[in-house]
Design an enzyme around this catalytic site. Structure first.
Site, mmCIF file in Angstrom:
data_model
loop_
_atom_site.group_PDB
_atom_site.id
_atom_site.type_symbol
_atom_site.label_atom_id
_atom_site.label_comp_id
_atom_site.label_asym_id
_atom_site.label_seq_id
_atom_site.Cartn_x
_atom_site.Cartn_y
_atom_site.Cartn_z
ATOM 1 N N ASP A 188 -0.810 5.174 12.454
ATOM 2 C CA ASP A 188 -0.630 3.716 12.601
ATOM 3 C C ASP A 188 0.828 3.305 12.468
ATOM 4 O OD1 ASP A 188 -0.136 3.977 9.893
ATOM 5 O OD2 ASP A 188 -1.911 2.860 9.252
ATOM 6 N N SER B 137 0.809 -1.226 0.000
ATOM 7 C CA SER B 137 0.000 0.000 0.000
ATOM 8 C C SER B 137 0.838 1.270 0.000
ATOM 9 C CB SER B 137 -0.931 0.024 1.214
ATOM 10 O OG SER B 137 -0.190 0.017 2.410
ATOM 11 N N HIS C 31 1.366 3.953 7.473
ATOM 12 C CA HIS C 31 0.952 4.727 6.299
ATOM 13 C C HIS C 31 1.282 6.196 6.524
ATOM 14 C CE1 HIS C 31 -1.781 1.151 6.027
ATOM 15 N NE2 HIS C 31 -1.369 1.207 4.787
#
Lengths: 215, 215, 215, 215, 215, 215, 215, 215
Positions: free
Chosen positions: G191, G15, G194
């Site tokens: 988190d 991601s 990210h």
């Protein structure tokens, strides 16, 4: 670098500055600075000088002309008490003369542009540590193109104002001109105005060079 | 007028032709013809010659190059059995060379453009009553602009093919050139490609003039 | 052509005029004129007379009757200072008598229609260069159809007012009558009121003919 | 009443029958029967004869002609094993001839309509207890209106088939004719086809009268 | 039938009446009456007595108790000048005592219910031609069920008020009781309150029977 | 507590179990267990015995009957290799008999319910460490209510199967019965089936009590 | 700078790389490169070396582990024929061990990570001009944090592989460590995985430094 | 248990309390209490003590600090007349100091936190039967982590205030600390703040233990 510890750096302008920033505040969590050159500048500042605690605020609003800035100047600039103020305005002032020529209410002609711009600087200069003036631009290599030629006139006003008021001057048009020696405008912006990430990086780099950012 | 009773007139091309037409069929109720020049032509034909019962079909698809047309030619042209076929293709063939110069798979260079275009005409000519070839265009007055210059080369191929195969030739670039003597490109199209309603009317009028439409 | 250099042409009416135009302003970029007859007229004017710089404004609002126009006349007509004013109103005044017969508050009967319409013209005539009055219409060939017959009475009021006040008169009903000799109403409009692109082209052509537009 | 304990009553047709029913099954919880005449019939049947346990299924699909019914007859009628079959089809068969006259593939002309309809009845009659045939209709009082006149011809085919095959015949056109003595078509349906709740109630009542429903 | 030519019939109540009606007006085109019993009544009235021109208005609002009606009575009832007023209220007055027992502000107890209801009738009776009072209901066969028993008490208040003020009385609870001899409540309403189309038809029929509607 | 270190606990059932769980997997991040009793059980297990590393999987699917479970048993139970299997099924098997009584294909009668349920247990028992069978329930206090009475019969089948196959038995109906001594069913579930958070907590507690969970 | 004229530079990862890139292609118009570090790198490359015509492709997919890369390696790496390949993988391989500890199928343990990673490099090395390996990272200053410690082990595998295969090595963890001397992790990423635009700029700068990019 | 018959229990706080509760009221049907610890507490209270009729109200609002509570205290606490008041506030007061360090207006420093908190308690204590103070928390095991350390200071203020004003004290941080001996923070909350269902259960259990809830 010219920015100092804990300074507040406020950007104001049109859609090039706005880039979907958070509203009304234009700072904070979750991409509050939008996805244009302001975010790129912030990313480079914070990653390179994390110890400085620079505070970046984005007050761009899409479609604005210098007349629109004037109407919200008290609220969006003076009340914010920035240390640094960065202005990039004028693209819509010119563009409306070319894309909707029959609606003169939306045009801001050169004289009025300079007059309002000057007033804004005069009322702000005593209250901030530094002003940065960035030219409007048109990503078109042909200097005889009527809109490019007109935009250059507005850019010269910006240069003159910067000189007069000892503001830092950033020539975004020149930065794009350099690029256009190698690529065609449509690579950066189909409409020659709203650039892709490369074009925003060019603006960011022009600004950072002007404040002696050390990569 | 050259169109006759009950003839079927099929347009094929890219986004300029597509304009949000119904898919897959491209004819019928509810703005099935989209909102571009094809709809304007249909509106003028049906309102002026309601007794003729002309059937208009729109088979444009956004982003297409002549290579894309080739892949769907059997299905979208030959299987439709039109009496008249109108083709306007080439803008994306050129544009991709300028907006994504690093991705050559998306470019269609001049020689390949002519070769495929010629093949399409040859396999279609025996099966239709009339072919109309419309040039691709770029709404830019400066003939030295690299993309305008390149587009003109593609337009010359179209002219040459029209001559060779006795097709009706519609010079859309020339139609826009005439307009650009009075207005700046951004009045019609920010990106110099996707025109507003005025620009689509210009294409429609160029086509209608070529078929001797009587207002 | 009767329109002259730099004139402002304002259209006001109901959903036929509105056609999803931009609000509140009804002019500018991005299909601001909607997708009905006003856009077709603008497209034909701008493409044919680009040198004139005609300014077209659309102030139609869906569902309006002449009573609704009266309530917004100061704001949407007089304050706009048009050179030309074009009015097409009356369809809803009649239609509500037929589709919701039990709700008389929504009906505008003939006498009231004429009275309000006359007042609007009287207060506007001294302030504009030209007024154009377009009849309401009903796309139904049978003159004995009760709603068609009623609509014709409202159209006769419009004709009488045009005569009285030397306005240009556009008989949209007659324009549709000519078409209905060749096609059935449902080809143009399932509901006999909201036409497809062909029907809007018919209105546009009737208007353009009345101002001596030269194709 | 003619319906008996635990019988399954299946309706098939076009958008008038469909009315946003659940798909593919067309029965069950949550407005599975749609919001048109089928739901009204079911509501009146279940509320008046709750002891009978009648099972109602809706297999209407918008836009269908008799040719579309033919293609799904095995799946949507025969495989369902209804005791009663109710058919109302033909409006689109006629309408397409009037609203899209240039697309003959979408028209179902009278002869073909009768031929297919007859085949459907013949293969179904031995397998169901009762067939009900409802005429297509057009909510227009003027019998000389071309589409009304054409629809009447299709209705006469339905009547003839009902006679020939001892089906129950429901004359929906006549039911609307009675209403049109008092109200204008637009009160019920702007497009003279898709009725409001009153119009659906008229269809429902015509059906219920034919099966000796006792209020 | 008791309704006469051109009378205005206004329904007020809670979600059973509301059923997604148009707001704020509750009458007019496009399913303005919602999809519940009011629409069914209107459909049956208009289709059976088209010559009467009955005007039906729906002023139900989901979640309302008699206290909510009181707050909007002037606006939604008296200002509307109905000839007939139909009230069905009380379900939420009771239901909230059972589904949110800890929030007494949302409960309307029996005494208050009667007091407010009486006041509403008294101020309305002189101004309308006829009042119809419909009981609240609970689709539960077991008369000892606590909520059913409570709802019956509220229904008895309605009956008493109808007697006292010579209003037409409609016993919707009894209508559902008759149905429940044959079907289980969940067939009509999972929650025993919001019925399917069959349940709404039962309410409509109970009302129509009370006004001597002739099928 | 009966659950041991690292055991995998799989729940299968209908909408009560499903509660918007992630699909197809039914475990993992982001509320993958849904928002019903399975999530409550998981939350209490993980917070009370974090050291055990219990793995919880939710394989409920809304609307399922025991016939639906049978069709996906290999994929959704056996292939998952759970240590513990928890089954709660039967509510839809019964409910469809009451809410759609005319559609017998959707009913699962008692005999078939037991037969399929037994087969599922028999093929699973050798492969798992423990089976837990939870009764279906109906949140209705009146034991003579037809659907409650029927549901009790299905619950007795579950009890019998649990006895026969030495499964852990969880009497959810009894758990709700205890609650109904104090609150009315609508406080927990308008439809007497889909409970609020309190109702799901009751199911969770009944399960946890059966496995000797120590709060 | 190490990149040469017309080279194709392909990024693959999870991601962090993906960042809402266009799919399936991952290059072209309209933010096709997403809004993460790949776009920043491309913007800096194109603005600084416009004459080189570097082609950048983004093949990141959110949630991927090295096992996922392996499954799409032929299609998304080898078939693309890049000159340079940049890999950043491993965050999810580690994270799943910490956020869903009970689901071992989603974990990729160190040994398997190295084994698969090595295989991918070995089959690719002969086919590309240069490989760049970037460590996975965890934006946490405490080296004793269990997940940070584990991530460091994976980073050491990457370093070892880079050494072994003469790949360019980019230590993203170290780049973040430097930042964390001045700011708390939550400033960059709630988190810790990210990052915001500043965090992506840090990754971009680490990469650019490794290829001798000259600002 | 300390809660008594018919008492009203009001929770106020930030996003941890909010959890998508109904607004503005925060009680009633349809998950009005949100899906966090308040709903879990309510579910356990109502299922275990259904005879008490406890009324639970959720007045959490995402993003709130103690300064935000102060501004809405009159409306959202005092006007509600709760018997019990439960407060959990402080996470955002601390978090903003770490995630947006350059925006001091969003920070609430320790002294101000205590001052405002104390004022709120003082004005409320005389009006309620019981106050429960819950610490803010940070799901991080490392006590030297700067944000964890800071959060602990705020928790100590809460403890001190609880002691001073005889409020019930709930140490949520300690509850999470116990869990963190077995699981890594990311299992409960990627951002260490917004917990999954297990984390909310931990908060709920800490509260329930403090009021002597008997499972």
């Amino acid at each position: 670098m010219k920015l100092e510890h804990n300074q507040k750096l406020l950007f104001i302008g049109d859609s090039i500055t706005d880039c979907d920033r958070a509203k009304p505040e234009g700072e904070g969590l979750f991409q509050a600075l939008g996805n244009g050159y302001v975010a790129i500048i912030d990313g480079l500042l914070q990653s390179t000088y994390p110890e400085l605690g620079i505070r970046v605020v984005n007050k761009g609003i899409s479609g604005n002309t210098v007349k629109d800035l004037q109407m919200r100047w008290q609220e969006d600039v003076l009340n914010q008490h920035p240390d640094w103020l960065v202005v990039m305005i004028g693209i819509n002032d010119v563009w409306r003369q070319f894309d909707t020529p029959t609606i003169p209410e939306k045009h801001v002609y050169l004289e009025q542009y300079e007059k309002i711009y000057r007033e804004l600087i005069e009322q702000t200069k005593p209250k901030v540590k530094q002003i940065v003036l960035m030219t409007p631009y048109y990503i078109e290599a042909n200097m005889n193109d009527p809109m490019r030629a007109k935009m250059d006139e507005y850019g010269q006003v910006v240069k003159r104002l910067a000189d007069e008021y000892q503001a830092i001057f950033v020539d975004t048009q020149q930065a794009f001109n350099d690029l256009l020696e190698h690529v065609y405008p449509a690579t950066i912006a189909w409409d020659r105005v709203h650039p892709d990430h490369t074009g925003h990086t060019i603006i960011a780099k022009a600004f950072l060079r002007a404040i002696d950012f050390a990569w």
